[in-house]
Scaffold this motif. Sequence first.
Motif, short mmCIF file in Angstrom:
data_model
loop_
_atom_site.label_atom_id
_atom_site.label_comp_id
_atom_site.label_asym_id
_atom_site.label_seq_id
_atom_site.Cartn_x
_atom_site.Cartn_y
_atom_site.Cartn_z
N SER A 1 0.82 -1.22 0.00
CA SER A 1 0.00 0.00 0.00
C SER A 1 0.85 1.26 0.00
O SER A 1 0.36 2.35 -0.29
CB SER A 1 -0.97 0.01 1.19
OG SER A 1 -0.26 0.15 2.41
N SER A 2 2.15 1.10 0.30
CA SER A 2 3.01 2.30 0.30
C SER A 2 3.12 2.90 -1.09
O SER A 2 3.49 4.06 -1.25
CB SER A 2 4.40 1.95 0.83
OG SER A 2 5.08 1.09 -0.07
N MET A 3 2.82 2.10 -2.12
CA MET A 3 2.92 2.60 -3.49
C MET A 3 1.60 3.19 -3.96
O MET A 3 1.52 3.72 -5.07
CB MET A 3 3.32 1.46 -4.44
CG MET A 3 4.63 0.80 -4.07
SD MET A 3 5.96 1.99 -3.80
CE MET A 3 6.28 2.49 -5.47
N GLN A 4 0.57 3.08 -3.18
CA GLN A 4 -0.76 3.48 -3.63
C GLN A 4 -1.25 4.76 -2.99
O GLN A 4 -0.78 5.15 -1.92
CB GLN A 4 -1.76 2.36 -3.31
CG GLN A 4 -1.51 1.09 -4.10
CD GLN A 4 -2.19 -0.11 -3.47
OE1 GLN A 4 -2.86 0.02 -2.45
NE2 GLN A 4 -2.01 -1.26 -4.08
N ALA A 5 -2.18 5.38 -3.66
CA ALA A 5 -2.88 6.56 -3.14
C ALA A 5 -1.89 7.61 -2.65
O ALA A 5 -0.94 7.95 -3.33
CB ALA A 5 -3.86 6.15 -2.06
#
Lengths: 67, 174
Positions: B127-131
Amino acid sequence: MCGITAAITLQRSGSFNGSNDGTDSSGEHAALRQQLQKSLESIAHRGPDASGVWVSDDGTIGTGCEC
Amino acid sequence: MHSDDGKIHAVVNGEIYDHDAIRERLIQDHGYKFKGHCDSEVLVALYKVYGAPGFFEHLRGEFSFVVYDENDGRVIVARDRFGIKPMFGTLQGEGTSKRMLLTSEMKGFLALGWEPQWNVHGLLSGSSMQAHNTVFKDVWKLNPGTWMEVSPDGEVQHHQYWDPDFNDKVSSTQ
């Protein structure tokens, strides 16, 4: 390309924030200026040509930019 | 970068497309007095004339910026529609000295006293790559096509000024 950096104090209302030309003869906010300058140095590869730091009169807004 | 009346201050990364024509229109139609020839000045002038969010419609290009408006004490932070130019943020401190740090590259926070910690959950889950997430804990990036305003009381609001518009796939085949 450029590099920018800024420090915004969240609670700013209640202090006068008049305009100035950014030069700081009284040496106020020297610590913030130095921090911003060092921050710009760390991203100097984004803008080796020119750089500038500006701090508002009450020191709640500090910005730096280099191009 | 400061406006002609000295009330609007900005730091800008990027380029504004068609800035020559926009500059001319600002001079002719709005009497703006340009100091130099930098295209970032066009951004400040557009903000002075149209305000936020009004001026986004006139801003085409690759940009990330921080604008401080002395008139209402607001700080406006934004990124271009596709996120070509970066903008990272993090909060620091407590109480009356709490501040928001903003930068083009996260290493810029180090000189401002930031102590990096990994976003462990984000790295493990992806999730660190998202949003708005990043690989560091409590460091976020501004989403493309969005702007953020920080009021003089420290209230932070995010808005979306642009979203890619895709025609409905079904209707285009009929």
